[in-house]
Each structure stands twice: as structure tokens, then as C-alpha cells.
Design an enzyme around this catalytic site. Structure first.
Site, mmCIF file in Angstrom:
data_model
loop_
_atom_site.group_PDB
_atom_site.id
_atom_site.type_symbol
_atom_site.label_atom_id
_atom_site.label_comp_id
_atom_site.label_asym_id
_atom_site.label_seq_id
_atom_site.Cartn_x
_atom_site.Cartn_y
_atom_site.Cartn_z
ATOM 1 C CG LEU A 130 -1.991 -1.025 1.393
ATOM 2 C CD1 LEU A 130 -2.582 -0.998 2.637
ATOM 3 C CD2 LEU A 130 -3.015 -1.123 0.126
ATOM 4 C CG ASP A 144 5.991 12.555 10.038
ATOM 5 O OD1 ASP A 144 6.326 13.548 9.369
ATOM 6 O OD2 ASP A 144 6.404 11.646 9.507
#
Length: 712
Positions: free
Chosen positions: A418, A535
Site C-alpha cells: 500500500l 509528523d
């Protein structure tokens, strides 16, 4: 308010109160739960001659307020807050009885949860018997004089406490520190002690309920169904005897039901289980050889069946522990004991004992004179415990420990990639019950274990609708896998920046912005420890089938204990979303996530990267997009900032609001940035953001190279 029929074959009716604007019938109070009225009788609600409110069935009084009425005439009124009151017909403040003083299972806004120290009135809540039956169940919750809420089974066995009130919230419910929906109040004086709450937005449909399952739940109505965002206790299997006798509770498995019968037992009442009433538990399939000899009619004697990884009931410490009668409150536990259950030989004809060592058993003895069964569970507790490295960190969290061979099979040997995330690649997989999963394989031993522990710790202990859910993990040798729920609409960047992605409409974009803000607010303010993501970027915002955003990838998260306001760490994150304090190498706080979130907001508006060639307009190539946003806010023309793919189909008031919020988020000084709780309030329209100042860093960018601090 009205007469609520149950769904039983024989129709029973109750006097109840439910939400008028919720299409899914949700009862919040019932009068005659333990005295239902059958369909053979026509009930009547009336004011009696002595001024009480009563339910009549024929000539019998089924229920009465039992109020001490001193007025000549009384009336019963259902107030807008859901409180049914019996008061004087001439003086509305002269109240003789109210349903808020005699609650069933639901705490409504404005109602008091607690006791009157003078009169002894105790407002406690009791679960219902099942989804249809309004009779009192086996679970109750009360507010103690020690200022803590306590859940109990049959009013005898306590299994959860909220912790004391600390002035803002109960210590064991830190999510209450998020006041986006409610304002909380706790009163303890010489007259009474009680907890209460009011709604920030009175149009919100909100419910705090002691569920049939024994959990204290906080729910909000979201157009089509109830959304639960707080559970106490968090693990369903921590509810005492939730599955009944001779069952095992297993909340850690997606493939199995919550409750299942022990070997040799079957569900006592399947109909009750369908209605989430499992208190009847399971019953034995085949009687035991009660004489304890080998002379049974089958010629076979009873044997023992091993049940590994079991959390045992009671508090036996070492040696031999014995339980009599029903065996309840047993749960699956990766760090638990092995229990040997005595069963009829018929049940075990195909079973072979391949295990050796200390016997941990269950046996049945009998009094020959009385011919009565007594179940004895004899447990030899070994000093050995599981050496699984995550047991102590994740007891009761409900995360599955998968085998590596099962993950290989589920992902078809890691064939469908993915994407690539921090320290590893992500693959699509499927569990045996057809549940799609995303498996993150941590590549390389350099920092793999550190990230593994960080992700499991930060994701496994929290649950929120806008945070990706960790289903399980694998830790075998140097192999490290993390198993998440699968997000069919991938990540936000694939829709914003890639030509083949779905063009997200404005309303969806706004809901994504709000959902991400709520998720971060939960991480920063509602967890026991503040969790910094470190992040935040579109690649770490995943979208489910309904495009509800889920913040993912906590591998770079750092815990900050609430006794510390800052943490010193090495520089992390992704260029383009980094706050100035990252770049300068100074101490960081949760405000670094606020800065990154502001940058993501700008990209949601434009559909382009803030950094890179696509962030500049053709007519003014030297202008960095955040600078353009600040300029348009000050001088007008914000419609030109919006993604052209939307063809002007946007709410410009919302665009301006998001632009202001984004520019406040990316201020140079962390103290000038809002908290994520404040951001949520801005986006929900509960407060208005002022015009932000131009950040000094943007001034510098506008006067020099737009990428001077964005490239390494």
C-alpha cells in the site's frame, strides 16, 4: 414521553421518556421497568385523588410517584431537558417529585448524579436487563463520598472506579479534560455531593448511559446512529461477569465473539444473548460421572481439557486455589494461566492430552446423600509468566498478538504493497473473518524495535474516532509487524495531489480538517500522557469508506508526562511541515503538531503542496503559498486560494475561517499558536479567530528564496 412497547412475543408496555429527534428509539428513563404492563390490559396514566402521578391497569396501581403532595391540585409536566416533574398547578416552582431524582440508566444534561446528605436521597444508575426489557439489570453506578464514581455488579462486587475529582475531571477519565461538548460541575458541601454537566451546544444530542454491557458510556448522535467516544472501563472484559457463568470473555479477538462458552458448555438462552443479556451464561452439555469411578455407563471416565491463556477469577495467590459453584469472570489473557476443565468423556473423545507439566485443573465433587453438584476449580499457579515483551505494557488493551505465519498468509506473502511509511512498508491483508487489515512491516533492525514499542504504546492504549486503530502486532525474533484497521480511501495526499485521486468536495475537506483537529486534541489533552505525533502531514491522514479522517503513524510520537511541559529530542518530522523550533534544535512541545497541522490546512484549501513548484502562482512565482494566504486575508481575494478543481463551489466564510486558523497555527512563537482544543472550537464555530499577524518567518521567505529553509 409515552408508553413504550417491548419487542417480546408478549408485548409489555412501560411509561418511558426517549429522545424525540432520534429516529432510533433510545429510552432515557422508564417508570415501571420492573412492573411491565401486558397487552391484555389497557394502562392509564393519571393524577390520583391525593395528587400523585400513577399508572393504573384495571383497578391495580402499577406504579406511583409516592410523593408527599401538599398542594390542592397537581400537574405532571415533561420539561424540555427530559425531566418529568409533578408540581403544583398554581406554582411551577413547587415541585413534589421529579424523574431526575429517580433515574434509571441515563444521566441527562442538568441532572444531578449523587446524593443528598440531609434526606439520604441517592441518585444512582442501574443498567437495563437487556435491549428490550426495561427491568433493572445487574450493573449499577453510584457516586461515593470520596468523590469518585464506582461501578458494581449486583451492588456487591466493584470492578471500576473513576478516581477522585481533581477540580476539572475524574482522574481515571482524562478525556473529560476536552470540554468541546460539555461543561462539567462537581459540588460537595454540607447539603449534598453530586456531579452534573451541561452542553456547550444545546442542539447536540448527547447521552451518558450505563449500558446493558456494564460499561459507563458517553455517546453523541451523528445523524444516523450513536457514536460512542468514551467507555468506562475501556476493556469490555474488565466488566465483572459480563459473559455469565462458564464462559470466557475475549475482547482481544476480531475473529471470535466477545463471549463464548467453555468447552463442553452451550449458551443457556440464545434469545437473551441476542439482546446482549449474557448473565445466564452457559450450561453443561453432558453430565459428569459424579461417582468419580470408572464404572460409568459409557465405560469412560471424565477427563481434563486444557484452556491456555486464561485470566482466572478471584485472588488466589500461588499454590492451590478453589472456586465453588459457578465459574464466572473468566477472560482470555495472553499472559494468563492454563486451566484444566473437567468434562465428560463424551465431550473429549477426540481430545488427546499432548501437554505435560504441572496440572491446573477443574474438578467436580458431589455429596452422595444430597446428589448435588459442586464445581471445584483447582488451580496450581506456577511462578512462570509469559515472557511476551508487551504483556505488562498492554494488559487489558485488547490488542491481538498474531503469529508471523498467520500474517504471511493474511497478506499473501506481503504481495500487495500500500505504501512506505516510517521505518517500514505497509501491505494489505485479510483476516480469516474477511476483515481487511493494513500490516506495517518494520524494516531494518537499526531503530525498528524502538519504533515498534512507540507505536504499540501510543496507539494501543487510546481509542478515538479520528485516530487509526491498532488491531494487533507480531513480535517473533527480529520480525516486527503492526496490524491496523484498513482504510479503503487511502491517505489524504492521494486525493489532494495526485491526478487520479478523487476530487474532495469542500464540505468533505472541512470535515477532514475538523476530524484531524479532534484527533490531535485528543492526543494532546485527553490521554493520560500528552502524546506528540511529530509528523503530521497528508500522508499520515487516512480516510475510511466515508472519508472520515484517521490520524495514523505514531512511530515518531513522544510521551510527555503531565509533570513536564517540554521534551528535548532529536530533530524528526518531514521537511515542509516542521515548526521553527524543530529546525533550531530547541525544546519542543505539542505546539509542533499545531504548526504542522496549520500547513496541512493550507494544502487542504489549495489542493497543492506548500513546498515545491506547485506552490507558486504563474503570475508571482516568488511568493510562497502561506505568504499568499496571509496577503489575501489582509487585502481580500481569498477565493483565488481555493483548489480550482472545486470550481468555486465552496463556503467562503469557511475558507476565511480556515485560513485564519492556519495562519495562527504557523506562527513563529509557539506561545502564539492555539492549542488543538482551541482549533476545534474555531472550526466548530464556537469561537471566532482574530486576524493573525504575519509570521516573521514568512516575511523572511517573502523577501528571499522561498525554499531557503525547506530543502536539506
Amino acid at each position: 414521553m409515552g408508553s413504550k412497547p417491548s419487542n417480546n412475543t408478549v408485548i409489555n408496555s412501560y411509561l418511558g421518556i426517549w429522545f424525540h429527534e432520534v429516529p432510533k428509539l433510545t429510552t432515557v428513563w422508564s417508570a415501571n421497568g420492573d412492573s411491565p404492563i401486558s397487552n391484555l390490559v389497557s394502562p392509564e396514566l393519571m393524577i390520583s385523588d391525593d395528587g400523585k402521578l400513577v399508572i393504573l391497569a384495571g383497578d391495580n396501581i402499577i406504579w406511583s410517584t409516592q410523593a408527599n403532595v401538599t398542594a390542592n391540585r397537581t400537574v405532571a409536566v415533561l420539561l424540555a431537558d427530559g425531566n418529568l416533574v409533578l408540581r403544583s398547578s398554581s406554582n411551577s416552582s413547587d415541585i413534589f417529585w421529579q424523574s431526575f431524582d429517580y433515574p434509571t440508566d441515563t444521566l441527562l444534561p442538568g441532572a444531578k448524579f449523587g446524593r443528598n446528605k440531609v434526606t439520604g436521597l441517592n441518585r444512582r444508575f442501574v443498567s437495563r436487563r437487556n435491549l428490550n426489557d426495561q427491568a433493572p439489570g445487574v450493573y449499577s453506578i453510584y457516586l461515593g463520598l470520596d468523590e469518585s464514581m464506582r461501578l458494581s455488579w449486583k451492588s456487591s462486587t466493584e470492578y471500576w472506579s473513576s478516581g477522585e475529582w481533581n477540580g476539572k475531571y475524574f482522574n481515571s477519565i482524562p478525556e473529560m479534560s476536552d470540554t468541546s461538548f460539555c461543561n462539567y460541575m462537581f459540588v460537595n458541601n454540607g447539603q449534598e455531593v453530586y456531579f452534573s454537566y451541561t452542553l456547550v451546544n444545546e442542539s447536540t444530542i448527547f447521552q451518558v448511559v450505563l449500558d446493558v454491557s456494564g460499561q459507563w458510556k458517553v455517546r453523541i448522535w451523528d445523524r444516523q446512529d450513536w457514536v460512542t467516544f468514551s467507555y468506562s472501563p475501556r476493556n469490555q472484559c474488565d466488566v465483572y461477569a459480563v459473559c455469565g457463568a462458564f464462559t470466557v470473555c475475549s475482547s482481544s479477538s476480531k475473529a471470535n465473539p466477545l463471549c463464548y462458552c467453555m468447552k463442553g458448555f452451550s449458551i443457556g438462552s440464545p434469545e437473551d444473548w441476542e439482546l446482549e443479556d449474557r448473565t445466564g451464561g452457559c450450561i453443561r452439555n453432558t453430565p459428569l460421572d459424579c461417582n468419580g469411578s470408572g464404572n460409568s455407563t459409557t465405560g469412560m471416565t471424565d477427563k481434563f481439557y486444557p484452556m491456555p491463556f486464561i485470566r482466572l477469577p478471584g485472588n488466589g495467590i500461588g499454590g492451590c486455589s478453589i472456586w465453588h459453584n459457578e465459574l464466572i469472570n473468566v477472560a482470555a489473557d495472553d499472559g494468563g494461566e492454563i486451566l484444566y476443565l473437567r468434562l465428560s468423556a463424551k465431550e473429549l473423545q477426540s481430545w488427546k492430552d499432548h501437554r505435560h507439566g504441572t496440572i491446573i485443573g477443574v474438578t467436580v465433587g458431589v455429596s452422595t446423600a444430597a446428589l448435588a453438584f459442586i464445581l471445584l476449580i483447582v488451580i496450581w499457579r506456577s511462578g512462570k509468566r509469559s515472557s511476551h515483551p508487551m504483556d505488562d505494557d498492554h494488559g487489558g488493551v485488547g490488542i491481538i498478538a498474531f503469529r508471523y505465519v498467520d500474517m504471511k498468509r493474511a497478506t499473501k506473502h506481503f504481495s500487495e504493497k500500500l505504501g512506505v511509511g516510517g521505518f517500514g512498508s505497509v501491505f494489505k491483508g485479510c483476516l480469516s473473518d474477511s476483515v481487511a487489515i493494513a500490516v506495517k512491516r518494520l524494516d531494518g533492525a537499526r531503530q525498528g524495535e524502538k519504533q515498534f514499542r512507540s507505536e504499540v504504546s501510543s496507539i494501543g492504549i487510546i481509542q478515538h474516532v479520528n485516530l487509526v486503530k491498532l488491531i494487533g502486532f507480531c513480535c517473533e525474533g527480529d520480525r516486527r509487524l503492526l496490524v491496523y484497521e484498513y482504510m479503503p480511501n487511502r491517505s489524504l495526499d492521494s486525493h489532494l495531489f495526485q491526478s487520479h485521486g478523487t476530487v474532495l468536495g469542500w464540505s468533505i475537506r472541512y470535515q477532514i480538517a475538523l476530524g484531524v483537529a479532534r484527533g490531535l486534541a485528543y492526543l494532546h489533552h485527553s490521554c493520560r500522557d500528552c502524546i506528540i505525533h511529530c509528523d503530521i502531514k497528508p500522508e499520515n491522514i487516512l480516510l475510511d469508506a466515508s472519508f472520515i479522517p484517521k490520524v495514523a503513524d505514531f512511530g515518531m510520537a513522544k510521551f510527555i508526562g503531565r509533570d513536564f511541559s517540554r521534551v528535548v529530542t532529536t530533530m524528526r518530522g518531514t521537511i515542509g511541515y516542521l515548526a521553527p523550533e524543530w529546525i533550531s534544535g530547541t525544546d519542543i512541545t505539542s505546539k509542533v503538531d499545531v504548526y504542522s497541522y496549520g500547513m496541512v490546512l493550507l494544502e487542504i484549501i489549495s489542493g497543492r503542496r506548500n513546498s515545491g513548484k506547485e506552490s507558486f502562482t504563474d503570475d508571482d512565482h516568488a511568493r510562497y503559498f502561506p505568504v499568499q494566504v496571509m496577503d489575501k486575508l489582509l487585502n481580500g481575494g481569498i477565493e483565488s486560494l481555493v483548489d480550482a478543481n472545486l470550481h468555486g463551489d465552496v463556503n467562503l466564510d469557511h475558507v476565511e475561517r480556515i485560513c485564519k486558523v492556519a495562519c495562527w497555527c504557523i506562527q513563529d512563537n509557539e506561545f502564539d499558536r492555539p492549542t488543538m482544543v482551541e482549533v476545534v472550537k474555531f472550526l466548530e464555530g464556537l469561537s471566532e479567530p482574530a486576524m493573525p499577524p504575519m509570521p516573521r518567518l514568512l516575511h523572511a521567505i517573502a523577501g528571499g528564496s522561498p525554499l531557503m529553509i525547506l530543502s536539506s
